[in-house]
Design an enzyme around this catalytic site. Structure first.
Site, mmCIF file in Angstrom:
data_model
loop_
_atom_site.group_PDB
_atom_site.id
_atom_site.type_symbol
_atom_site.label_atom_id
_atom_site.label_comp_id
_atom_site.label_asym_id
_atom_site.label_seq_id
_atom_site.Cartn_x
_atom_site.Cartn_y
_atom_site.Cartn_z
ATOM 1 N N ASN A 9 0.871 -1.176 0.000
ATOM 2 C CA ASN A 9 0.000 0.000 0.000
ATOM 3 C C ASN A 9 0.910 1.228 0.000
ATOM 4 O OD1 ASN A 9 -1.784 2.055 0.597
ATOM 5 N ND2 ASN A 9 -2.307 1.317 2.658
ATOM 6 N N TRP A 10 0.980 1.883 -1.155
ATOM 7 C CA TRP A 10 1.921 3.006 -1.284
ATOM 8 C C TRP A 10 1.434 4.269 -0.573
ATOM 9 C CZ3 TRP A 10 3.656 2.911 -7.197
ATOM 10 C CH2 TRP A 10 4.320 1.697 -7.445
ATOM 11 N N LYS A 11 0.181 4.262 -0.153
ATOM 12 C CA LYS A 11 -0.421 5.438 0.506
ATOM 13 C C LYS A 11 -0.194 6.697 -0.354
ATOM 14 C CE LYS A 11 -0.174 3.100 4.883
ATOM 15 N NZ LYS A 11 -0.023 3.162 6.341
ATOM 16 N N HIS A 94 -9.442 0.963 5.188
ATOM 17 C CA HIS A 94 -8.150 1.156 5.851
ATOM 18 C C HIS A 94 -8.336 2.074 7.060
ATOM 19 C CE1 HIS A 94 -4.050 2.443 6.631
ATOM 20 N NE2 HIS A 94 -3.674 1.320 6.036
ATOM 21 N N GLU A 96 -6.692 4.464 8.162
ATOM 22 C CA GLU A 96 -6.515 5.902 7.897
ATOM 23 C C GLU A 96 -7.794 6.491 7.302
ATOM 24 O OE1 GLU A 96 -2.819 5.491 5.735
ATOM 25 O OE2 GLU A 96 -1.889 4.858 7.608
ATOM 26 N N GLU A 166 -5.172 -5.140 10.723
ATOM 27 C CA GLU A 166 -4.138 -4.143 10.958
ATOM 28 C C GLU A 166 -4.395 -3.423 12.278
ATOM 29 O OE1 GLU A 166 -2.246 -2.857 6.990
ATOM 30 O OE2 GLU A 166 -4.043 -1.663 7.267
ATOM 31 N N GLY A 172 2.774 2.067 10.842
ATOM 32 C CA GLY A 172 3.719 3.165 10.662
ATOM 33 C C GLY A 172 4.447 3.567 11.934
ATOM 34 N N SER A 212 3.665 -2.287 10.275
ATOM 35 C CA SER A 212 5.124 -2.347 10.410
ATOM 36 C C SER A 212 5.723 -3.702 10.030
ATOM 37 C CB SER A 212 5.551 -1.944 11.829
ATOM 38 O OG SER A 212 5.144 -0.606 12.097
#
Ligand code: PGA
Length: 250
Positions: A9-11, A94, A96, A166, A172, A212
Site C-alpha cells: 500500500n503506497w499510501k 483502511h 486511515e 491491521e 507506521g 510495520s
C-alpha cells in the site's frame, strides 16, 4: 491451501513517473512467483503503473473507491474509472480512512458491495486502536467491523475478499504485534467468518497482517497458521525493503 498474498500500500507516495519507475524495478526483480503480489499506488499514479504491470504477475490495487456509481461526488473516484485503467483490487476500510476521514462501517459496507458488484477483489481492513486493545475490546471491535463491513456479502462474493487485520497502533509506528498476538486475532477472525458464513469459507479466506511488516519480522509472522499474507505500507516503497518481504520463503 491458502496462497500467500503480499500487498504493498503506497499510501500518498509516488508521483506517476516515480511509480512507473518503481513498478518497472519490481517487474524486473526476482520476486517469488508462488506468491500473489499486489501494489496499490495513489489514483493519479494508477495509469502509469498499469501500463508497466499489465501481463505480469503483479496485480494492481486502488487504495479507495467511491460508494457511488457516478455523479455529483466531487473528489471521488468511481468503479468504472478504476475498471478502465485495469485495476484488479480495491483496499477498503483502511484505518486511515476510518479514522482521519471518518468512514464508518455502513459506508465501508456500501463500498465493499459496489466493488464486488464490479468484479474487483477487495482487501477489507479491520483492526483496533491502542485504547481499544488496552481496554480489552479487541474482539468486540473486530467483530463489529466484520459484521458491519460484510453485511449482505454472499458466500460466493466472499471468495473475492481478503481480510487485512491491521492493529492501528502498529501502523507506521515500528511496533509490530507479536506473531502470537496477531495469530490469535487472525484465528478469532476465522471463527467469526465461520459464524457468519461456514467452515469452508473460514478455511478459504485469506487474512493478511498489516502494521510495520518488514524483512526482519515477516518470516515469524508468516510462520503462524492463520497469517496468510501481509499488507505492507512503509516497507513497500523500495525494492530493497519490499522484495525480501515477498521473497521471505526463498
Ligand atoms: P506500515 O503500514 O507497514 O507502514 O505500518 C501498513 C498499512 O497501513 O497498510
Amino acid at each position: 491451501m491458502r496462497k500467500t498474498f503480499i500487498a504493498g500500500n503506497w499510501k500518498m507516495n509516488m508521483t506517476a513517473s516515480e511509480g512507473r519507475a518503481f513498478a518497472a524495478e519490481l517487474t524486473a526483480g526476482n520476486l517469488d512467483k508462488g506468491v500473489k503480489i499486489l501494489i496499490a499506488p495513489p489514483f493519479t499514479t494508477l495509469q502509469a503503473v498499469a501500463e508497466v504491470v499489465k501481463d505480469t504477475n503483479i496485480l494492481l490495487g486502488a487504495q479507495n473507491m467511491s460508494d457511488s456509481e457516478s455523479g455529483a461526488h466531487t473528489g471521488e473516484i468511481s468503479p468504472a474509472m478504476l475498471k478502465e485503467i485495469g485495476v484488479d483490487a480495491v483496499i477498503i476500510g483502511h484505518s486511515e480512512r476510518r479514522i482521519i476521514y471518518k468512514e464508518d462501517d455502513s459506508f465501508i459496507n456500501r463500498k465493499v458491495k459496489l466493488a464486488l458488484k464490479h468484479g474487483f477483489e477487495v482487501i477489507f481492513c479491520v483492526g483496533e486502536t491502542l485504547e481499544e486493545r488496552e481496554s480489552g475490546n479487541v474482539e468486540n471491535v473486530v467483530r463489529s467491523q466484520l459484521v458491519g463491513g460484510l453485511q449482505d456479502i454472499s458466500t460466493r462474493e466472499l471468495q473475492s475478499v481478503t481480510i487485512a487485520y491491521e492493529p492501528v497502533w502498529a501502523i507506521g509506528t515500528g511496533k509490530t504485534a507479536s506473531p502470537e498476538d496477531a495469530d490469535d486475532v487472525h484465528a478469532f477472525i476465522r471463527t467469526e467468518i465461520e459464524k457468519l458464513y461456514d467452515i469452508k469459507a473460514a478455511d478459504a479466506v485469506i487474512i493478511q497482517y498489516g502494521g510495520s511488516v518488514k524483512a526482519e519480522n515477516v518470516k515469524a509472522l508468516m510462520s503462524k497458521p492463520n497469517i496468510d499474507g501481509a499488507l505492507v505500507g512503509g516497507a513497500s516503497l523500495k525494492f530493497e525493503t519490499f522484495s525480501p518481504i515477498v521473497n521471505y520463503n526463498k
